[in-house]
Write an enzyme that holds these catalytic residues in place. Structure first.
Site, PDB file in Angstrom:
ATOM      1  N   TYR A   1       0.267  36.251  42.290  1.00  0.00           N
ATOM      2  CA  TYR A   1       0.945  37.316  41.549  1.00  0.00           C
ATOM      3  C   TYR A   1       0.963  36.949  40.080  1.00  0.00           C
ATOM      4  O   TYR A   1       1.388  35.852  39.709  1.00  0.00           O
ATOM      5  CB  TYR A   1       2.376  37.490  42.069  1.00  0.00           C
ATOM      6  CG  TYR A   1       3.186  38.504  41.295  1.00  0.00           C
ATOM      7  CD1 TYR A   1       2.921  39.867  41.413  1.00  0.00           C
ATOM      8  CD2 TYR A   1       4.212  38.101  40.451  1.00  0.00           C
ATOM      9  CE1 TYR A   1       3.658  40.800  40.709  1.00  0.00           C
ATOM     10  CE2 TYR A   1       4.967  39.021  39.736  1.00  0.00           C
ATOM     11  CZ  TYR A   1       4.681  40.371  39.874  1.00  0.00           C
ATOM     12  OH  TYR A   1       5.406  41.293  39.170  1.00  0.00           O
TER      13      TYR A   1
ATOM     14  N   ASP B   1      -2.595  30.728  35.240  1.00  0.00           N
ATOM     15  CA  ASP B   1      -1.262  31.323  35.192  1.00  0.00           C
ATOM     16  C   ASP B   1      -0.275  30.253  35.643  1.00  0.00           C
ATOM     17  O   ASP B   1      -0.085  30.020  36.836  1.00  0.00           O
ATOM     18  CB  ASP B   1      -1.205  32.556  36.098  1.00  0.00           C
ATOM     19  CG  ASP B   1       0.180  33.197  36.128  1.00  0.00           C
ATOM     20  OD1 ASP B   1       1.135  32.612  35.573  1.00  0.00           O
ATOM     21  OD2 ASP B   1       0.319  34.275  36.741  1.00  0.00           O
TER      22      ASP B   1
ATOM     23  N   LYS C   1       9.284  31.137  32.259  1.00  0.00           N
ATOM     24  CA  LYS C   1      10.367  30.523  33.027  1.00  0.00           C
ATOM     25  C   LYS C   1      10.962  29.294  32.352  1.00  0.00           C
ATOM     26  O   LYS C   1      11.896  29.413  31.577  1.00  0.00           O
ATOM     27  CB  LYS C   1       9.896  30.251  34.445  1.00  0.00           C
ATOM     28  CG  LYS C   1       9.494  31.543  35.182  1.00  0.00           C
ATOM     29  CD  LYS C   1       9.223  31.335  36.639  1.00  0.00           C
ATOM     30  CE  LYS C   1       8.741  32.598  37.322  1.00  0.00           C
ATOM     31  NZ  LYS C   1       9.760  33.656  37.423  1.00  0.00           N
TER      32      LYS C   1
END
Length: 427
Positions: A142, A237, A265
Site C-alpha cells: 500500500y 516506500d 510516520k
C-alpha cells in the site's frame, strides 16, 4: 450503552462510517471502535476510561512511546512562535540535513504532510525524469490513496491493472502494472515486455500493509538490477519501515540504494509530516528548479518539524535499535510459545520495531500466502486481547509496532494475556 458506542453512533451521523480512516471502523473484526482520549508511554485510554497496551503506535510514528517528554518540550517551545508561516524556516533545513545524514541514498529531500503525498509526488517526479508513464507496484503493498496506486493485479500476468477503488479511472489504472511481491520471475518478464516504458518501480522493502512481509534479498537485488538496466527509477516506500526497522531504514538492512525514498510516520514524531528524496540529479527536476510541480501550504510545518527532528535525534542514542529489536522479538517469541502451548496454528515475525502475527503455520512471503491465514481466529484473538487490555491492529492484514516504552513488564503482561486468549481459541 458504553461511551464508545455512543460516540460511534454519533460519529456516523456526520462522518462517513464514523471514522476518518477505514481500518479504524473495526469492520474486519467486528464490534465497536475504541475512541481514544489520552495516551502515555506504551498505553492509551478509551472514552470509557479503560487502559490498553498499545501495539499500533499511531500506525508506527510513536517509536518513543506516547508523549515523550523531550518531544513534548520541543513542540511546546515552538508553539508560542506560531503554528504555520507558509515561508521557509531554519528548522526545515535542520530536519533535511538530519534525514540526508541518516539515509545515505538521499542527497536532497522535499518535505510534505502525508505518506500519500510523498509517494504520489515521487512517482510524478520519476515520470517527469524519465519521460515515461508506466509504473510497477506489487500486490499487497500500500502506497497511499493516489489514483495510480489504488490498483490491483489484472486477470493475468502483464495485463493492465484494475482499480481497487471507485472513482479511479481505467485510463489511469492502465499505466500501472501489478506483480506478485517477492516474485523475481514475474519481475523479469515485465521488464522484458515493457522495459522501455517503465518510469518507476515502487515497493515497500518491508511491507506492513498486508501484515508484515519481508522482501527477499534476491527480489530487491533483482529490482535494483532491472532498474539499472532499463533506466527506470527505483522507489523504496519506507513511509512505514523507515527509521522503524533500522536507523537507516530497510535499505540499510538490505544494503541496497534506491533512487528515491518516501518517508513518513517516524519523521513526524506523531505530527503530520512526510518526505521524499533521493538522487540530486532526479530531485533537480522538481519545481522551482525543474518542470515537475509539487507544493503544499503545510509542508515543513514548524510544529511537525519540531516533533520529527527531536524524534530523529533521540533514536540515535546508543543501542536504541538493538533494544527495540530485542523487545519486539521477545514479544513475538512469547506469543509463539503461548500459541504452541495451546496448539493453535500460529507464526510471527519481527524486524526492528515492527512485527507480524499470522494465524497459519509458517511466516508468509506474499499477499497470496497472507490470504491463507485464519481471519476468523484472528478476529476472536483480537477481541480476547482487547478485553484483556491489549490493543493490536484491528485487522489481520496490518503490521504491529513496539516502542522504546514497551519494557519487560509490559511485554510479559501481553504474553500472559495471550495465553488466555489462545486457550479460548483452542477450546
Amino acid at each position: 450503552m458504553s461511551k464508545n458506542q455512543e460516540l460511534f453512533e454519533r460519529a456516523q451521523r456526520t462522518i462517513p462510517g464514523g471514522v476518518n480512516s477505514p481500518v479504524r471502523a473495526f469492520r474486519s473484526v467486528g464490534g465497536t471502535p475504541r475512541f481514544i482520549e489520552r495516551a502515555q508511554g506504551a498505553y492509551f485510554w478509551d472514552a470509557d476510561g479503560k487502559r490498553y497496551i498499545d501495539y499500533i503506535g499511531s500506525w508506527g510514528p510513536m517509536i518513543l512511546g506516547h508523549v515523550h517528554p523531550e518531544v513534548l518540550d520541543a513542540v511546546q517551545r515552538v508553539l508560542a512562535n506560531g503554528f504555520s508561516f507558509g515561508a521557509p524556516t531554519e528548522a526545515e533545513i535542520e530536519i533535511a540535513e538530519e534525514i540526508c545524514k541518516l539515509v545515505p541514498s538521499i542527497e536532497q529531500v522535499r518535505m510534505v504532510s502525508s505518506g500519500t503525498e510523498a509517494t504520489m509526488s515521487a512517482l510524478r517526479l520519476a515520470r517527469g525524469f524519465t519521460n515515461r508513464s508506466r509504473i510497477i507496484k506489487f500486490e499487497g503493498c500500500y502506497h497511499g490513496h493516489a489514483d495510480s496506486l489504488l490498483v490491483k493485479a489484472g486477470s493475468g500476468l502483464l495485463t493492465f491493472g484494475n482499480p481497487t477503488s471507485a472513482g479511479v479511472p481505467a485510463d489511469i489504472a492502465k499505466h500501472t502494472t501489478v506483480l506478485e511481491y517477492n516474485n523475481v520471475e514475474q519481475l523479469n518478464e515485465a521488464f522484458s515486455a515493457f522495459g522501455a516504458e517503465i518510469a518507476s518501480v515502487i515497493v515497500e522493502p518491508v511491507a506492513g500493509n498486508m501484515n508484515l512481509v519481508r522482501a527477499t534479498p534476491e527480489f530487491l537485488n533483482a529490482l535494483r538490477e532491472r532498474c539499472n538496466e532499463y533506466g527506470s527509477v527505483l522507489i523504496f516506500d519506507e513511509v512505514m519501515c523507515g527509521f522503524r526497522v533500522a536507523l537507516g531504514g530497510a535499505q540499510q538492512v538490505y544494503g541496497i540504494k534506491p533512487d528515491l525514498t518516501c518517508l513518513g510516520k517516524v519523521i513526524g514524531g506523531g505530527m503530520p509530516a512526510a518526505a521524499f528524496g533521493g538522487r540530486r540529479d532526479i530531485m533537480a527536476h522538481l519545481a522551482p528548479l525543474g518542470g515537475v510541480y509539487q507544493a503544499g501550504t503545510l509542508s515543513g510545518n514548524p510544529i511537525a518539524v519540531a516533533a520529527g527532528l527531536k524524534t530523529l535525534q533521540l533514536i540515535q542514542r546508543p543501542c536504541f535499535y538493538d533494544d527495540l529489536a530485542k523487545q519486539t522479538r521477545k514479544l513475538v517469541d512469547g506469543l509463539t510459545r503461548a500459541a504452541r502451548d495451546a496448539k493453535v496454528p500460529f507464526s510471527a515475525d519481527s524486524i526492528g520495531g515492527m512485527f507480524g502475527l499470522y494465524f497459519m503455520d509458517s511466516v508468509p512471503g506474499s499477499f497470496a500466502q497472507i490470504q491463507q491465514g485464519d481471519t476468523k481466529r484472528f478476529n476472536a484473538f483480537f477481541h480476547a486481547m482487547l478485553d484483556a487490555g491489549v490493543y493490536f491492529a484491528p485487522s489481520a492484514f496490518e503490521a504491529g509496532f513496539v516502542s522504546s516504552a514497551h519494557d519487560d513488564g509490559i511485554i510479559d503482561a501481553t504474553v500472559d494475556a495471550a495465553r488466555g486468549a489462545f486457550a479460548s481459541l483452542a477450546a
